[in-house]
Design an enzyme around this catalytic site. Sequence first.
Site, PDB file in Angstrom:
ATOM      1  N   VAL A   1       0.875  10.794  -0.216  1.00 41.31           N
ATOM      2  CA  VAL A   1       0.769  12.168  -0.724  1.00 41.31           C
ATOM      3  C   VAL A   1       0.151  12.223  -2.117  1.00 41.31           C
ATOM      4  O   VAL A   1      -0.349  13.270  -2.525  1.00 41.31           O
ATOM      5  CB  VAL A   1       2.140  12.867  -0.717  1.00 41.31           C
ATOM      6  CG1 VAL A   1       2.668  12.984   0.699  1.00 41.31           C
ATOM      7  CG2 VAL A   1       3.147  12.135  -1.611  1.00 41.31           C
ATOM      8  N   PHE A   2       0.179  11.114  -2.853  1.00 39.82           N
ATOM      9  CA  PHE A   2      -0.443  11.074  -4.171  1.00 39.82           C
ATOM     10  C   PHE A   2      -1.872  10.549  -4.093  1.00 39.82           C
ATOM     11  O   PHE A   2      -2.493  10.249  -5.100  1.00 39.82           O
ATOM     12  CB  PHE A   2       0.391  10.236  -5.139  1.00 39.82           C
ATOM     13  CG  PHE A   2       1.819  10.706  -5.265  1.00 39.82           C
ATOM     14  CD1 PHE A   2       2.112  12.049  -5.426  1.00 39.82           C
ATOM     15  CD2 PHE A   2       2.870   9.805  -5.206  1.00 39.82           C
ATOM     16  CE1 PHE A   2       3.418  12.500  -5.544  1.00 39.82           C
ATOM     17  CE2 PHE A   2       4.186  10.235  -5.313  1.00 39.82           C
ATOM     18  CZ  PHE A   2       4.466  11.583  -5.479  1.00 39.82           C
TER      19      PHE A   2
ATOM     20  N   LYS B   1       6.607  -2.000  11.811  1.00 41.83           N
ATOM     21  CA  LYS B   1       5.328  -1.832  12.490  1.00 41.83           C
ATOM     22  C   LYS B   1       4.981  -3.073  13.306  1.00 41.83           C
ATOM     23  O   LYS B   1       5.531  -4.157  13.088  1.00 41.83           O
ATOM     24  CB  LYS B   1       4.235  -1.542  11.460  1.00 41.83           C
ATOM     25  CG  LYS B   1       4.540  -0.317  10.603  1.00 41.83           C
ATOM     26  CD  LYS B   1       3.482  -0.077   9.544  1.00 41.83           C
ATOM     27  CE  LYS B   1       3.817   1.156   8.716  1.00 41.83           C
ATOM     28  NZ  LYS B   1       4.971   0.930   7.825  1.00 41.83           N
TER      29      LYS B   1
ATOM     30  N   ASP C   1      10.724   2.624   5.281  1.00 36.33           N
ATOM     31  CA  ASP C   1       9.573   2.235   6.085  1.00 36.33           C
ATOM     32  C   ASP C   1       8.939   0.969   5.533  1.00 36.33           C
ATOM     33  O   ASP C   1       8.508   0.921   4.383  1.00 36.33           O
ATOM     34  CB  ASP C   1       8.540   3.365   6.098  1.00 36.33           C
ATOM     35  CG  ASP C   1       7.357   3.030   6.988  1.00 36.33           C
ATOM     36  OD1 ASP C   1       7.481   3.190   8.216  1.00 36.33           O
ATOM     37  OD2 ASP C   1       6.316   2.587   6.466  1.00 36.33           O
TER      38      ASP C   1
ATOM     39  N   TYR D   1       3.213  -6.109   4.894  1.00 41.65           N
ATOM     40  CA  TYR D   1       3.505  -5.822   3.495  1.00 41.65           C
ATOM     41  C   TYR D   1       4.030  -7.085   2.816  1.00 41.65           C
ATOM     42  O   TYR D   1       5.207  -7.448   2.947  1.00 41.65           O
ATOM     43  CB  TYR D   1       4.545  -4.711   3.362  1.00 41.65           C
ATOM     44  CG  TYR D   1       4.116  -3.349   3.880  1.00 41.65           C
ATOM     45  CD1 TYR D   1       2.792  -3.060   4.173  1.00 41.65           C
ATOM     46  CD2 TYR D   1       5.067  -2.341   4.070  1.00 41.65           C
ATOM     47  CE1 TYR D   1       2.417  -1.815   4.646  1.00 41.65           C
ATOM     48  CE2 TYR D   1       4.695  -1.087   4.535  1.00 41.65           C
ATOM     49  CZ  TYR D   1       3.375  -0.834   4.827  1.00 41.65           C
ATOM     50  OH  TYR D   1       3.010   0.406   5.287  1.00 41.65           O
TER      51      TYR D   1
ATOM     52  N   LEU E   1      -4.012  11.371  -8.011  1.00 39.58           N
ATOM     53  CA  LEU E   1      -3.436  12.590  -8.583  1.00 39.58           C
ATOM     54  C   LEU E   1      -2.553  12.313  -9.797  1.00 39.58           C
ATOM     55  O   LEU E   1      -2.164  13.247 -10.494  1.00 39.58           O
ATOM     56  CB  LEU E   1      -2.611  13.332  -7.526  1.00 39.58           C
ATOM     57  CG  LEU E   1      -3.411  14.039  -6.430  1.00 39.58           C
ATOM     58  CD1 LEU E   1      -2.476  14.588  -5.360  1.00 39.58           C
ATOM     59  CD2 LEU E   1      -4.244  15.161  -7.023  1.00 39.58           C
ATOM     60  N   ALA E   2      -2.214  11.070 -10.019  1.00 45.24           N
ATOM     61  CA  ALA E   2      -1.286  10.738 -11.098  1.00 45.24           C
ATOM     62  C   ALA E   2      -2.025  10.631 -12.430  1.00 45.24           C
ATOM     63  O   ALA E   2      -3.063   9.976 -12.535  1.00 45.24           O
ATOM     64  CB  ALA E   2      -0.561   9.427 -10.797  1.00 45.24           C
TER      65      ALA E   2
END
Length: 317
Positions: free
Chosen positions: A225-226, A82, A51, A56, A231-232
């Site tokens: 998701v992180f 996109k 993706d 980007y 969360l890391a």
Amino acid sequence: MRMVELGRTGLTVSRLGLGLASIGGMFSAVPQAQAVATIDRAWELGVRLFDTAPVYGYGLSEQRAGLALRGRPRAEFVLCSKVGRLIEPGGPDIQPIWAEPPAGLGPRLDYSYGAVLRSFEASLERMGIDRIDILHIHDPDLDYLTASTEALRALSELRGRGTIRAISLGVNHANVAARFLRETGPVGPDCILLAGRYTLLDQSGADELLPLCEKLGVAVLAAGVFQGGVLADTAAGAPHGYARVSPTLLRRIDGLRELCRGYDVPLLAAALQFPLTHPAVSAVVVGARSPREITEAAAWLDHDIPKRFWAALRSGV
């Protein structure tokens, strides 16, 4: 790596996808050889979903995706990009997160019919690949009216001609995607790329969007998701999207870590696998800027998590 059908699209994807924002220089520069090596390593691991987006690195991510993928058997992978921003000289919608943007170029927000078709053609040219399988309308909330009419019409024509296989939305806001699905009906998106709204820390996507997707047969690709790195354990300072990490959020994260320790489950394995526990979610898309990072992500996907862990998580134990 397990392959799954992507809703009603007719496409088959790996359960783990590679998001290519990082190799476009998000937050810090990535050497081209390292970027290509990251995609090469993902391929070795069985990743067949990639993706990217024009914004980007202002075309840099798409160029590097092309370098790594255009020699691969085209029928063996699913490529997403996109529309919604044109990359052009003097483009005014500069984002400071890109570390190495091409000199003189910038994005310009434009969801009009003609701009969407030009963006699509420019993406193909940058990548040097003959087709894009899934085309996301990127951040449709920035100009919802035009995105839900003109951009959708352009993508519907491309899909009708077989030029693309599926229409999608790339969104950070679940309510925007739910509105889009409700208002466009059967001519609307075939899938949704949902970032950061069905995670261990934020399940707002489950309020309306995920049940609606399940009802309509619209596949969901879960990203973020992180939670921007929050969360890391290795996250330095406040991650992207967080001006600061509140004491309340820190307590929630500490609780998740304690629960994970009790079941011998790595927190990041739980974070990566959690979205896949919902029947509407087909795959998880993660970013990586090195072969090591995508190797770690694949290992987290493979980590055996006992059912009693998920039961404890949902019960709040």
